[in-house]
Design an enzyme around this catalytic site. Structure first.
Site, PDB file in Angstrom:
ATOM      1  N   CYS A 128       0.804  -1.231   0.000  1.00  0.00           N
ATOM      2  CA  CYS A 128       0.000   0.000   0.000  1.00  0.00           C
ATOM      3  C   CYS A 128       0.832   1.275   0.000  1.00  0.00           C
ATOM      4  O   CYS A 128       0.295   2.362  -0.201  1.00  0.00           O
ATOM      5  CB  CYS A 128      -0.953  -0.014   1.192  1.00  0.00           C
ATOM      6  SG  CYS A 128      -1.916  -1.532   1.306  1.00  0.00           S
ATOM      7  N   HIS A 133      -2.432   8.334   5.222  1.00  0.00           N
ATOM      8  CA  HIS A 133      -2.773   7.016   4.686  1.00  0.00           C
ATOM      9  C   HIS A 133      -4.260   6.770   4.951  1.00  0.00           C
ATOM     10  O   HIS A 133      -4.968   6.309   4.066  1.00  0.00           O
ATOM     11  CB  HIS A 133      -1.903   5.946   5.333  1.00  0.00           C
ATOM     12  CG  HIS A 133      -1.940   4.642   4.628  1.00  0.00           C
ATOM     13  ND1 HIS A 133      -1.503   4.483   3.331  1.00  0.00           N
ATOM     14  CD2 HIS A 133      -2.393   3.418   5.021  1.00  0.00           C
ATOM     15  CE1 HIS A 133      -1.661   3.221   2.965  1.00  0.00           C
ATOM     16  NE2 HIS A 133      -2.208   2.562   3.964  1.00  0.00           N
ATOM     17  N   HIS A 139      -9.438   2.250  -1.045  1.00  0.00           N
ATOM     18  CA  HIS A 139      -8.023   1.880  -0.927  1.00  0.00           C
ATOM     19  C   HIS A 139      -7.583   1.233  -2.233  1.00  0.00           C
ATOM     20  O   HIS A 139      -7.947   0.103  -2.529  1.00  0.00           O
ATOM     21  CB  HIS A 139      -7.825   0.921   0.239  1.00  0.00           C
ATOM     22  CG  HIS A 139      -6.402   0.794   0.665  1.00  0.00           C
ATOM     23  ND1 HIS A 139      -5.342   0.964  -0.210  1.00  0.00           N
ATOM     24  CD2 HIS A 139      -5.839   0.530   1.868  1.00  0.00           C
ATOM     25  CE1 HIS A 139      -4.211   0.802   0.438  1.00  0.00           C
ATOM     26  NE2 HIS A 139      -4.483   0.532   1.701  1.00  0.00           N
TER      27      HIS A 139
END
Length: 402
Positions: free
Chosen positions: A164, A295, A330
């Site tokens: 990620c 994030h 995401h």
């Protein structure tokens, strides 16, 4: 040699807009990319919302390679790279004469194609082991697809699989190549396509939201998986100025940390160390940062831990801190690349994108997340946080062109 690094081109494929302009408009409007998942059969799952890219026809964007020869993530990556070159007003012939770097981050690479192959294998279909499909699976195809589409031959290809935060790793790699003089240009970012494998992994971890992603909200229930790509064209500052290029922002520095604390749980000190290293690399103090693109996954653990790390570095009154995942979901290896693209656009256009779907801020996340509505702002320095499983953290800092 230590050269300044300019961002002169932005290419985006996202669930809230395709192309830099549409992406900017989606960010400013606080648009949501959430919709029912159609990329795979969701039967058996009781949570079936994601952030897919709609209305993307690769034939509209790919002019050299046959889109059928590319996996979906490769189509995203090659399309975004072409957009970035055109957006920068760069002459492709000139790029082909120079020495460049193509650096891309990803979580899944060609996993959606692999799923098709496995499904056919399980069904024991005659002739199902299609070598053309198998060739789409390696993650290295993302860089190869970009090089083939743009006809670039004098380039180093580097695919980074740090999940990620991979987009920020790839951008940091491009930053180093330009700053050191090893490359005349860099195309860097991240790409991933929606796949059952990753969705199921997060689902089994209990981190998929039943409806929307609400980072930093007291009632947040998890992530929505998404897809997309962002590619930046980086050039030496002097080169960009000499050719009269529009400069979105300057890349100022980046920092990495790998705390290896846990396979999936974030760790505060590792995140804080990454942010401190980024500031030191850029020669900045915490007080100079105007905005943090967090994030901000919308899970209970991530948002509390990241907020605590931010306050450890920035003190009791940190900069405004937003989460684009409230809009984009995401997007895995594309997430931080989309974040850096958004930061560059926010600096140029003078606004802060909102954290949408917000109702009540969690007391354990005491930040101004710019709830629901974008605000005008003069941004000089913006930070993009990338946190990944295994404690792979990558933080990028951008500054206004001056």
């Amino acid at each position: 040699m230590s050269r300044r690094v300019a961002i002169t081109g932005i290419g985006v494929v996202s669930s809230i807009g395709i192309g830099a302009g549409a992406f900017r408009d989606g960010l400013r409007a606080g648009r949501s990319g959430a919709r029912p998942i159609s990329a795979f059969d969701t039967q058996g799952f009781d949570r079936t919302t994601g952030c897919e890219v709609a209305d993307f026809d690769p034939a509209d964007w790919l002019h050299t390679v046959d889109p059928a020869e590319l996996g979906r993530a490769g189509q995203f990556a090659a399309a975004a790279a072409g957009m970035a070159v055109r957006d920068a007003g760069q002459d492709l012939a000139a790029l082909r004469e120079g020495y460049g770097l193509i650096s891309m981050g990803t979580t899944d690479g060609g996993a959606p194609t692999l799923e098709r192959l496995v499904e056919a294998d399980l069904r024991a279909e005659a002739g199902h082991r299609d070598p053309a499909l198998a060739a789409q699976v390696p993650a290295s195809r993302l860089c190869l697809d970009i090089a083939a589409e743009l006809g670039l031959r004098q380039v180093e290809l580097c695919t980074l699989g740090t999940a990620c935060s991979a987009g920020n790793y790839a951008i940091g790699n491009g930053f180093d190549a330009i700053r050191s003089g090893e490359a005349d240009f860099a195309l860097c970012g991240g790409a991933d396509a929606m796949c059952r494998l990753t969705f199921t992994s997060f689902y089994r971890l209990g981190t998929i939201s039943p409806d929307l992603c609400r980072p930093f909200d007291a009632d947040r229930q998890g992530i929505l998986t998404g897809e997309g790509a962002a590619v930046l064209l980086l050039e030496p500052w002097e080169t960009a100025v000499a050719r009269g290029a529009r400069i979105y922002a300057e890349l100022l520095g980046y920092g990495l940390s790998c705390d290896a604390y846990h396979q999936v749980a974030p760790e505060r000190s590792g995140i804080a160390r990454g942010m401190s290293r980024a500031l030191a690399n850029a020669g900045l103090t915490p007080a100079q940062v105007d905005l943090i693109s967090a994030h901000g996954t919308g899970t209970k653990a991530n948002d509390v831990t990241e907020t605590a790390a931010i306050r450890e570095v920035f003190g009791e009154r940190p900069p405004r801190t937003v989460s684009l995942k409230s809009m984009l979901g995401h997007t895995m290896g594309a997430a931080t690349a989309l974040s850096v693209a958004a930061c560059a656009l926010a600096i140029t256009e003078g606004f802060i994108p909102p954290t949408i779907n917000h109702r009540v801020t969690d007391p354990e996340c005491p930040i101004d997340c710019v709830p629901n509505t974008s605000v005008p702002a003069r941004l000089r320095v913006v930070q993009s946080n990338g946190l990944a499983f295994g404690g792979n953290n990558a933080i990028v800092l951008l500054g206004a062109a001056a």
